[in-house]
Design a protein around this motif. Structure first.
Motif, PDB file in Angstrom:
ATOM      1  N   SER A 131       0.842  -1.198   0.000  1.00 19.33           N
ATOM      2  CA  SER A 131       0.000   0.000   0.000  1.00 19.33           C
ATOM      3  C   SER A 131       0.873   1.242   0.000  1.00 19.33           C
ATOM      4  CB  SER A 131      -0.888  -0.010   1.262  1.00 19.33           C
ATOM      5  OG  SER A 131      -1.568   1.209   1.412  1.00 19.33           O
ATOM      6  N   SER A 133      -0.082   3.631   1.819  1.00 21.35           N
ATOM      7  CA  SER A 133      -0.400   4.159   3.147  1.00 21.35           C
ATOM      8  C   SER A 133       0.473   3.477   4.193  1.00 21.35           C
ATOM      9  CB  SER A 133      -1.879   3.879   3.443  1.00 21.35           C
ATOM     10  OG  SER A 133      -2.098   3.872   4.841  1.00 21.35           O
ATOM     11  N   SER A 135       0.147   3.393   7.333  1.00 21.96           N
ATOM     12  CA  SER A 135      -0.629   2.711   8.374  1.00 21.96           C
ATOM     13  C   SER A 135      -1.141   1.355   7.884  1.00 21.96           C
ATOM     14  CB  SER A 135      -1.777   3.588   8.867  1.00 21.96           C
ATOM     15  OG  SER A 135      -2.680   3.833   7.819  1.00 21.96           O
ATOM     16  N   GLN A 136      -1.521   1.273   6.596  1.00 18.86           N
ATOM     17  CA  GLN A 136      -1.979  -0.020   6.079  1.00 18.86           C
ATOM     18  C   GLN A 136      -0.820  -1.016   5.987  1.00 18.86           C
ATOM     19  OE1 GLN A 136      -4.087   0.823   2.389  1.00 18.86           O
ATOM     20  NE2 GLN A 136      -6.046   0.781   3.445  1.00 18.86           N
ATOM     21  N   PHE A 180     -10.787  -7.811   2.251  1.00 20.48           N
ATOM     22  CA  PHE A 180     -11.395  -7.252   1.047  1.00 20.48           C
ATOM     23  C   PHE A 180     -10.485  -7.543  -0.139  1.00 20.48           C
ATOM     24  CE2 PHE A 180      -9.261  -4.018   3.571  1.00 20.48           C
ATOM     25  CZ  PHE A 180      -8.369  -3.439   2.701  1.00 20.48           C
ATOM     26  N   LEU A 181     -11.009  -7.361  -1.345  1.00 20.83           N
ATOM     27  CA  LEU A 181     -10.263  -7.726  -2.542  1.00 20.83           C
ATOM     28  C   LEU A 181      -9.288  -6.611  -2.945  1.00 20.83           C
ATOM     29  CD1 LEU A 181     -13.086  -9.422  -4.656  1.00 20.83           C
ATOM     30  CD2 LEU A 181     -11.336 -10.491  -3.245  1.00 20.83           C
ATOM     31  N   PRO A 182      -8.292  -6.939  -3.740  1.00 23.86           N
ATOM     32  CA  PRO A 182      -7.324  -5.919  -4.152  1.00 23.86           C
ATOM     33  C   PRO A 182      -7.886  -5.009  -5.242  1.00 23.86           C
ATOM     34  CG  PRO A 182      -6.801  -8.008  -5.190  1.00 23.86           C
ATOM     35  CD  PRO A 182      -7.979  -8.271  -4.293  1.00 23.86           C
ATOM     36  N   PRO A 183      -7.250  -3.847  -5.448  1.00 24.69           N
ATOM     37  CA  PRO A 183      -7.700  -2.968  -6.536  1.00 24.69           C
ATOM     38  C   PRO A 183      -7.413  -3.571  -7.903  1.00 24.69           C
ATOM     39  CG  PRO A 183      -5.734  -2.075  -5.484  1.00 24.69           C
ATOM     40  CD  PRO A 183      -6.118  -3.287  -4.707  1.00 24.69           C
ATOM     41  N   GLN A 184      -8.085  -3.052  -8.894  1.00 18.05           N
ATOM     42  CA  GLN A 184      -7.867  -3.492 -10.278  1.00 18.05           C
ATOM     43  C   GLN A 184      -6.398  -3.212 -10.635  1.00 18.05           C
ATOM     44  OE1 GLN A 184      -7.512  -1.621 -13.353  1.00 18.05           O
ATOM     45  NE2 GLN A 184      -7.739  -3.461 -14.591  1.00 18.05           N
ATOM     46  N   ARG A 191      -1.520   4.287 -10.478  1.00 14.82           N
ATOM     47  CA  ARG A 191      -1.501   5.138  -9.286  1.00 14.82           C
ATOM     48  C   ARG A 191      -0.184   4.994  -8.526  1.00 14.82           C
ATOM     49  NH1 ARG A 191      -4.076   4.173  -4.058  1.00 14.82           N
ATOM     50  NH2 ARG A 191      -4.032   6.131  -2.935  1.00 14.82           N
TER      51      ARG A 191
ATOM     52  N   ASP B  41     -14.634   3.941 -14.583  1.00 15.08           N
ATOM     53  CA  ASP B  41     -13.566   4.916 -14.821  1.00 15.08           C
ATOM     54  C   ASP B  41     -13.977   5.877 -15.929  1.00 15.08           C
ATOM     55  OD1 ASP B  41     -11.411   4.337 -13.051  1.00 15.08           O
ATOM     56  OD2 ASP B  41     -11.000   2.521 -14.177  1.00 15.08           O
ATOM     57  N   ARG B  47     -11.723   4.921  -8.287  1.00 19.81           N
ATOM     58  CA  ARG B  47     -11.299   5.127  -6.900  1.00 19.81           C
ATOM     59  C   ARG B  47     -11.818   6.469  -6.372  1.00 19.81           C
ATOM     60  NH1 ARG B  47      -7.221   6.719  -3.231  1.00 19.81           N
ATOM     61  NH2 ARG B  47      -6.448   8.357  -4.590  1.00 19.81           N
ATOM     62  N   GLN B  71     -16.157  -0.724   1.945  1.00 20.45           N
ATOM     63  CA  GLN B  71     -15.478  -1.869   1.320  1.00 20.45           C
ATOM     64  C   GLN B  71     -14.955  -1.502  -0.071  1.00 20.45           C
ATOM     65  OE1 GLN B  71     -16.482  -5.535   2.426  1.00 20.45           O
ATOM     66  NE2 GLN B  71     -15.607  -6.616   0.710  1.00 20.45           N
ATOM     67  N   LEU B  74     -11.799   0.626   0.126  1.00 20.93           N
ATOM     68  CA  LEU B  74     -10.624  -0.186   0.479  1.00 20.93           C
ATOM     69  C   LEU B  74     -10.180  -1.012  -0.717  1.00 20.93           C
ATOM     70  CD1 LEU B  74     -11.690  -1.310   4.064  1.00 20.93           C
ATOM     71  CD2 LEU B  74      -9.782   0.201   3.512  1.00 20.93           C
ATOM     72  N   GLU B  75     -11.137  -1.579  -1.431  1.00 23.30           N
ATOM     73  CA  GLU B  75     -10.801  -2.413  -2.589  1.00 23.30           C
ATOM     74  C   GLU B  75     -10.228  -1.601  -3.743  1.00 23.30           C
ATOM     75  OE1 GLU B  75     -13.675  -6.219  -1.735  1.00 23.30           O
ATOM     76  OE2 GLU B  75     -14.200  -4.905  -3.393  1.00 23.30           O
ATOM     77  N   GLN B  76     -10.486  -0.321  -3.748  1.00 26.36           N
ATOM     78  CA  GLN B  76      -9.904   0.536  -4.787  1.00 26.36           C
ATOM     79  C   GLN B  76      -8.532   1.072  -4.373  1.00 26.36           C
ATOM     80  OE1 GLN B  76     -11.039   1.141  -7.931  1.00 26.36           O
ATOM     81  NE2 GLN B  76     -12.487  -0.469  -7.403  1.00 26.36           N
ATOM     82  N   GLY B  77      -8.083   0.680  -3.177  1.00 22.00           N
ATOM     83  CA  GLY B  77      -6.746   1.088  -2.741  1.00 22.00           C
ATOM     84  C   GLY B  77      -6.724   2.363  -1.921  1.00 22.00           C
ATOM     85  N   SER B  78      -7.889   2.838  -1.486  1.00 21.33           N
ATOM     86  CA  SER B  78      -7.896   4.021  -0.625  1.00 21.33           C
ATOM     87  C   SER B  78      -7.590   3.602   0.809  1.00 21.33           C
ATOM     88  CB  SER B  78      -9.259   4.708  -0.678  1.00 21.33           C
ATOM     89  OG  SER B  78      -9.486   5.189  -1.985  1.00 21.33           O
ATOM     90  N   ASP B  79      -7.111   4.556   1.595  1.00 26.96           N
ATOM     91  CA  ASP B  79      -6.826   4.223   2.989  1.00 26.96           C
ATOM     92  C   ASP B  79      -7.740   5.021   3.912  1.00 26.96           C
ATOM     93  OD1 ASP B  79      -5.726   6.799   3.326  1.00 26.96           O
ATOM     94  OD2 ASP B  79      -3.709   6.104   2.869  1.00 26.96           O
ATOM     95  N   LEU B  80      -7.629   4.730   5.193  1.00 24.44           N
ATOM     96  CA  LEU B  80      -8.550   5.301   6.175  1.00 24.44           C
ATOM     97  C   LEU B  80      -8.411   6.820   6.267  1.00 24.44           C
ATOM     98  CD1 LEU B  80     -10.697   4.007   7.882  1.00 24.44           C
ATOM     99  CD2 LEU B  80      -9.056   3.777   9.745  1.00 24.44           C
ATOM    100  N   GLU B  82      -7.738   8.906   3.772  1.00 22.57           N
ATOM    101  CA  GLU B  82      -8.489   9.481   2.643  1.00 22.57           C
ATOM    102  C   GLU B  82      -9.988   9.361   2.890  1.00 22.57           C
ATOM    103  OE1 GLU B  82      -5.729   8.576  -1.227  1.00 22.57           O
ATOM    104  OE2 GLU B  82      -6.470   6.839  -0.131  1.00 22.57           O
TER     105      GLU B  82
END
Lengths: 310, 114
Positions: A131, A133, A135-136, A180-184, A191, B41, B47, B71, B74-80, B82
């Motif tokens: 990540s 982030s 923290s993650q 949860f699942l990973p991003p596309q 990104r 998109d 995201r 959910q 998080l699955e789009q890669g954002s963090d807490l 954001e």
């Protein structure tokens, strides 16, 4: 939830091997990190490490099997003292050798000789970087890991990994910090490429997004946090029949620290051996034959959710 | 037959959302197709759209949407961090919308007062 085997048959699919191109070598469960998502439960307390005799048998198998790729993983492979010998032998046996690294050991003090060998032999480094982030990352991999990983990436970039034209490939692996699942993958690669360059001047070649397998320490966490059923449902709900054709287990064979063979690293973690019975690497005449059945279980939904597992 | 109701919100109802198509399938299809197109998109990434949806979910105080877009973010890669900032934006607009009506109050009070 239907079983994975049922999901295959409902879609008229039969999971069998294609041509096995990749030999994955798991050097053991010893690791400097105790990641919460680890399907193998690796950590500093583990004593399962591949010994030199087994490693030589694996290197012989790499030659005998004519594999195109050798994929070295762990645990932390850098903690195995015989890693340099395996690198030397495998780079002579296969056109492509990959080393999976959590970044915090490879670039620590005293690894100069190993890095020099990896550079000289053009070994691709596949690095965990879950990540952007901190923290993650640290929730998943432990305190201080984010900074340590960044230091590792910067050092690898300085040597040439991940820099255009260097011939030294640096790939990142992104996996979710939770149930949860990973991003596309393509969107995440865009990104990460932009943000890593902008914030820290770091570059890389490819990025792979992977789901976490509900095995080992991650399974324990799913159960204790009340997420297990929901996560399994999510994986099963995401079953993509089109992903089956490209599953890694169709083209890979995994050898464990003790020399026993598995269809993949997840079956290794689940204790489901290749072909349903324990076979030692020294007994294998060549790659598993095309058309051989692949052992499946519920964790196989990890690799068929969405676009699939790389 | 629908599930008997003795409370207003149930997390198990969220995955049942498609059942809304039962009485009006064509309308539901239009809605779900449109929703999919909206969230794809485009000029904004999926995201970014999920972060907007998360903020809107808080503004309309929909627990289903909050679960779904927590959910999704998080699955789009954002963090807490954001996601928390997105909620603050929603909160600011809700709070600001209340407060800016104070001008209406002042206008009316001014009209009525000596």
């Amino acid at each position: 939830m239907v079983s994975f085997a049922q999901a295959l048959s409902q879609n008229q699919l039969d999971l069998r091997r294609g041509r096995t191109e990749t030999l994955q070598v798991n050097l053991g469960l010893l690791c400097n990190q105790v990641c919460k998502h680890c399907h193998l439960g690796a950590g500093p307390h583990r004593r399962e490490v591949m010994d030199l005799d087994t490693m030589r048998q694996v290197a012989d198998y790499a030659v005998r099997g004519g594999f195109s790729v050798v994929d070295i993983t762990g645990g932390a492979p850098e903690m195995n003292p015989h890693l340099p010998e395996l690198i030397r032998r495998c780079t002579e046996a296969a056109p492509r050798v990959m080393l999976r690294s959590n970044l915090t050991l490879l670039t620590g003090g005293g690894r100069g000789h190993l890095l020099e060998l990896l550079r000289e032999r053009r070994v691709a480094i596949v690095a965990s970087f879950p990540s952007l982030s901190p923290s993650q990352v640290e929730a998943q991999r432990g305190a201080g890991v984010f900074e340590g990983s960044l230091r590792g990436l910067r050092l690898l970039n300085q040597i040439g990994w991940g820099r255009p034209g260097s011939g030294l490939e640096l790939d990142l692996v992104v996996n979710p910090a939770g149930a949860f699942l990973p991003p596309q993958q393509e969107a995440a690669q865009r990104r990460f490429r932009g943000e890593l360059r902008r914030r820290w001047g770091v570059t890389f070649d490819h990025l792979f997004t992977l789901a976490n397998a509900p095995l080992g320490r991650f399974r324990d966490w799913l159960l204790s946090s009340g997420n297990y059923d929901g996560y399994l449902d999510k994986l099963a709900h995401g079953f993509n029949p089109c992903a089956v054709q490209g599953l890694m287990c169709r083209s890979l064979v995994s050898v464990a620290w003790d020399g026993c063979l598995y269809d993949c690293d997840f079956n290794l973690a689940a204790g489901i051996p290749l072909g349903g019975q324990r076979v030692h690497v020294s007994q294998m005449p060549g790659p598993p034959p095309e058309g051989a059945a692949i052992a499946v279980s519920e964790h196989c939904y990890t690799c068929t959710a969405g676009s699939g597992f790389t | 037959m629908e599930t008997p109701v003795d409370h207003y919100y149930d997390a198990k109802d969220l995955p049942r959302f498609p059942e809304i198509a039962k009485e009006a399938p064509e309308l539901a299809k239009k809605f779900f197709d449109w929703a999919e197109a909206v969230m794809a998109d485009g000029a904004l990434s999926r995201r970014e759209k999920c972060l907007i949806a998360l903020a809107a979910a808080h503004a309309v105080q929909c627990p289903y949407c909050i679960d779904a877009y927590t959910q999704a973010c998080l699955e789009q890669g954002s963090d807490l961090a954001e996601m928390t900032e997105a909620v603050h934006v929603a909160s600011y607009i809700r709070g600001g919308a209340t407060l800016v009506h104070g001008i209406q109050m002042r206008n009316q009070a001014g009209k009525l007062s000596l």
